[in-house]
Design an enzyme around this catalytic site. Structure first.
Site, mmCIF file in Angstrom:
data_model
loop_
_atom_site.group_PDB
_atom_site.id
_atom_site.type_symbol
_atom_site.label_atom_id
_atom_site.label_comp_id
_atom_site.label_asym_id
_atom_site.label_seq_id
_atom_site.Cartn_x
_atom_site.Cartn_y
_atom_site.Cartn_z
ATOM 1 N N VAL A 63 -46.569 -3.310 -81.260
ATOM 2 C CA VAL A 63 -47.221 -4.194 -82.233
ATOM 3 C C VAL A 63 -48.214 -3.461 -83.150
ATOM 4 C CG1 VAL A 63 -46.970 -6.299 -80.867
ATOM 5 C CG2 VAL A 63 -49.046 -4.914 -80.611
ATOM 6 N N ASN A 89 -50.212 -11.849 -77.863
ATOM 7 C CA ASN A 89 -50.609 -11.699 -76.457
ATOM 8 C C ASN A 89 -50.707 -10.239 -76.008
ATOM 9 O OD1 ASN A 89 -50.582 -12.522 -73.402
ATOM 10 N ND2 ASN A 89 -48.777 -11.211 -73.664
ATOM 11 N N SER A 153 -60.419 -12.987 -75.088
ATOM 12 C CA SER A 153 -60.928 -12.788 -73.722
ATOM 13 C C SER A 153 -62.394 -13.207 -73.681
ATOM 14 C CB SER A 153 -60.826 -11.306 -73.348
ATOM 15 O OG SER A 153 -61.594 -11.039 -72.187
ATOM 16 N N TYR A 165 -62.595 -2.841 -76.094
ATOM 17 C CA TYR A 165 -61.903 -4.105 -75.793
ATOM 18 C C TYR A 165 -62.718 -5.300 -76.288
ATOM 19 C CZ TYR A 165 -59.297 -7.430 -72.771
ATOM 20 O OH TYR A 165 -58.540 -8.467 -72.277
ATOM 21 N N ALA A 167 -64.913 -5.379 -78.674
ATOM 22 C CA ALA A 167 -64.901 -5.402 -80.150
ATOM 23 C C ALA A 167 -63.578 -5.983 -80.659
ATOM 24 C CB ALA A 167 -65.110 -3.994 -80.699
ATOM 25 N N LYS A 169 -61.472 -8.008 -79.048
ATOM 26 C CA LYS A 169 -61.308 -9.416 -78.701
ATOM 27 C C LYS A 169 -62.274 -10.307 -79.491
ATOM 28 C CE LYS A 169 -57.943 -8.907 -75.674
ATOM 29 N NZ LYS A 169 -56.583 -9.385 -75.983
ATOM 30 N N ILE A 198 -57.540 -13.522 -64.774
ATOM 31 C CA ILE A 198 -56.261 -14.197 -64.530
ATOM 32 C C ILE A 198 -55.379 -13.303 -63.654
ATOM 33 C CG2 ILE A 198 -54.245 -15.300 -65.622
ATOM 34 C CD1 ILE A 198 -57.020 -16.601 -66.294
HETATM 35 P P1 NAP Z 1 -50.147 -7.249 -68.887
HETATM 36 O O1 NAP Z 1 -49.542 -7.799 -67.629
HETATM 37 O O2 NAP Z 1 -50.519 -5.811 -68.940
HETATM 38 O O3 NAP Z 1 -49.176 -7.594 -70.108
HETATM 39 C C1 NAP Z 1 -49.369 -7.085 -71.383
HETATM 40 C C2 NAP Z 1 -48.024 -6.634 -71.917
HETATM 41 O O4 NAP Z 1 -48.215 -6.113 -73.256
HETATM 42 C C3 NAP Z 1 -47.410 -5.496 -71.075
HETATM 43 O O5 NAP Z 1 -46.042 -5.741 -70.837
HETATM 44 C C4 NAP Z 1 -47.607 -4.292 -71.971
HETATM 45 O O6 NAP Z 1 -46.666 -3.261 -71.761
HETATM 46 C C5 NAP Z 1 -47.456 -4.918 -73.339
HETATM 47 N N1 NAP Z 1 -47.926 -4.023 -74.393
HETATM 48 C C6 NAP Z 1 -48.881 -3.053 -74.281
HETATM 49 N N2 NAP Z 1 -49.011 -2.411 -75.463
HETATM 50 C C7 NAP Z 1 -48.116 -2.973 -76.307
HETATM 51 C C8 NAP Z 1 -47.766 -2.719 -77.655
HETATM 52 N N3 NAP Z 1 -48.360 -1.741 -78.374
HETATM 53 N N4 NAP Z 1 -46.798 -3.479 -78.232
HETATM 54 C C9 NAP Z 1 -46.172 -4.450 -77.519
HETATM 55 N N5 NAP Z 1 -46.458 -4.729 -76.240
HETATM 56 C C10 NAP Z 1 -47.422 -3.999 -75.635
HETATM 57 O O7 NAP Z 1 -51.482 -8.037 -69.282
HETATM 58 P P2 NAP Z 1 -51.928 -9.576 -69.073
HETATM 59 O O8 NAP Z 1 -52.946 -9.596 -68.015
HETATM 60 O O9 NAP Z 1 -50.751 -10.471 -69.009
HETATM 61 O O10 NAP Z 1 -52.701 -9.787 -70.452
HETATM 62 C C11 NAP Z 1 -52.112 -10.438 -71.567
HETATM 63 C C12 NAP Z 1 -53.203 -10.635 -72.625
HETATM 64 O O11 NAP Z 1 -54.275 -11.397 -72.064
HETATM 65 C C13 NAP Z 1 -53.835 -9.331 -73.117
HETATM 66 O O12 NAP Z 1 -54.098 -9.433 -74.497
HETATM 67 C C14 NAP Z 1 -55.137 -9.249 -72.337
HETATM 68 O O13 NAP Z 1 -56.121 -8.512 -73.019
HETATM 69 C C15 NAP Z 1 -55.502 -10.725 -72.254
HETATM 70 N N6 NAP Z 1 -56.411 -11.049 -71.154
HETATM 71 C C16 NAP Z 1 -56.038 -10.837 -69.842
HETATM 72 C C17 NAP Z 1 -56.908 -11.218 -68.815
HETATM 73 C C18 NAP Z 1 -56.559 -11.060 -67.352
HETATM 74 O O14 NAP Z 1 -57.433 -11.278 -66.499
HETATM 75 N N7 NAP Z 1 -55.332 -10.725 -67.002
HETATM 76 C C19 NAP Z 1 -58.149 -11.767 -69.142
HETATM 77 C C20 NAP Z 1 -58.490 -11.955 -70.478
HETATM 78 C C21 NAP Z 1 -57.602 -11.607 -71.474
HETATM 79 P P3 NAP Z 1 -47.045 -2.071 -70.732
HETATM 80 O O15 NAP Z 1 -47.244 -2.741 -69.398
HETATM 81 O O16 NAP Z 1 -45.885 -1.181 -70.786
HETATM 82 O O17 NAP Z 1 -48.323 -1.463 -71.248
#
Ligand code: NAP
Length: 255
Positions: A63, A89, A153, A165, A167, A169, A198
């Site tokens: 992305v 996402n 976030s 991160y 900055a 978000k 999460i």
């Molecule tokens: P996740 O399991 O790591 O999923 C994120 C996905 O995005 C992964 O498959 C990752 O691939 C992919 N990705 C990374 N860089 C990318 C790129 N340049 N282009 C396209 N895809 C890419 O994370 P998640 O916990 O589901 O988080 C999803 C979103 O929620 C994120 O924006 C995160 O910041 C936000 N968030 C998460 C939490 C939490 O507690 N989990 C809390 C607040 C906010 P790779 O695995 O290969 O890197």
């Protein structure tokens, strides 16, 4: 907008919350496209969606790459015969203190420019590129509007160890407000969701004692489930009077 009739694009759909969004949307009968950077994640999401009512298309796309994003929007649009919902996402983190003094040697360790740039590129430039290309396509094709959802976030308030991160978000929330305002004339609504902790691979990779310590600060005393974030997504898609704002889904946690 009805969720069943949505034609949705989810970035980062090969893991965690992104995969949950793809599967829940397809379960509801929506047509879904998603992208990710890793082939294994793409294949696993496609396999998990195999028997669901809605059709699911997987694409490889970074992305933060302008050319790849332009192609993704065009290809996913063609595959679904339009695009009415976009979920920004995909996200990464590269945590570290801005500067940290080693008490013994007196040397100062710094957050690298690389760690700063990587997170800004994926977590902020990515949503900018995806949103810009989607909005342009809506206007060019005279489609009647759409919905954009940015996954921010609770770290947007400024979480120690996350200069990059936090900055990115926080920037996403500023853009949610201004895109909501700029794009309303084209019938495009923009919302954000700020999850707390999460239960996705990010949390599952933590040491249990560290995780337990973190969750003690959450009034509801547990991590959220990806499905609970989907419920906020569904609300933003379906509520036609919602734009420019953020929904916090964090178990009551304040950073
Ligand atoms: P996740 O399991 O790591 O999923 C994120 C996905 O995005 C992964 O498959 C990752 O691939 C992919 N990705 C990374 N860089 C990318 C790129 N340049 N282009 C396209 N895809 C890419 O994370 P998640 O916990 O589901 O988080 C999803 C979103 O929620 C994120 O924006 C995160 O910041 C936000 N968030 C998460 C939490 C939490 O507690 N989990 C809390 C607040 C906010 P790779 O695995 O290969 O890197």
């Amino acid at each position: 907008m009805n969720i069943e009739s949505a034609k949705a694009l989810i970035t980062g759909g090969g893991s965690g919350m992104g995969r949950e969004f793809v599967l829940n949307l397809a379960q509801a009968g929506a047509t879904v496209s998603f992208c990710d950077v890793a082939d294994e994640g793409i294949a696993a999401t496609i396999a998990a969606a195999k028997d669901l009512p809605g059709k699911v298309h997987g694409f490889k796309c970074d992305v933060s790459n302008e050319e790849e994003v332009t192609k993704l929007i065009s290809d996913a649009w063609a595959a679904m015969g339009g695009m009415t919902v976009v979920v920004n996402n995909a996200g990464i983190f590269r945590d570290g203190l801005l500067v940290k003094e080693d008490k013994e040697s007196g040397t100062v360790k710094k957050m690298s420019l690389k760690a700063w740039n990587q997170v800004i590129a994926v977590d902020l430039t990515g949503p900018f590129l995806i949103t810009r290309e989607f909005a342009a396509k809506v206007i060019e094709t005279k489609q009647k509007g759409g919905v954009i959802i940015n996954i921010s976030s609770i770290s947007r308030h400024g979480n120690p160890g996350q200069s990059n991160y936090s900055a990115a978000k926080a920037g996403l929330i500023a853009d949610t407000k201004l895109w909501g305002s700029e794009l309303a004339r084209y019938g495009i609504r923009v919302g954000a969701i700020a999850p707390g902790f999460i239960d996705t691979p990010i949390l599952q990779g933590m040491r249990p004692e560290v995780l337990e310590g973190m969750l003690k600060g959450v009034p509801l005393r547990r991590a959220g489930k990806p499905h609970e974030i989907f419920l906020a997504l569904k609300f933003i898609v379906e509520c036609d009077y919602f734009t420019g704002k953020c929904v916090d889904v964090d178990g009551g946690l304040t950073l």
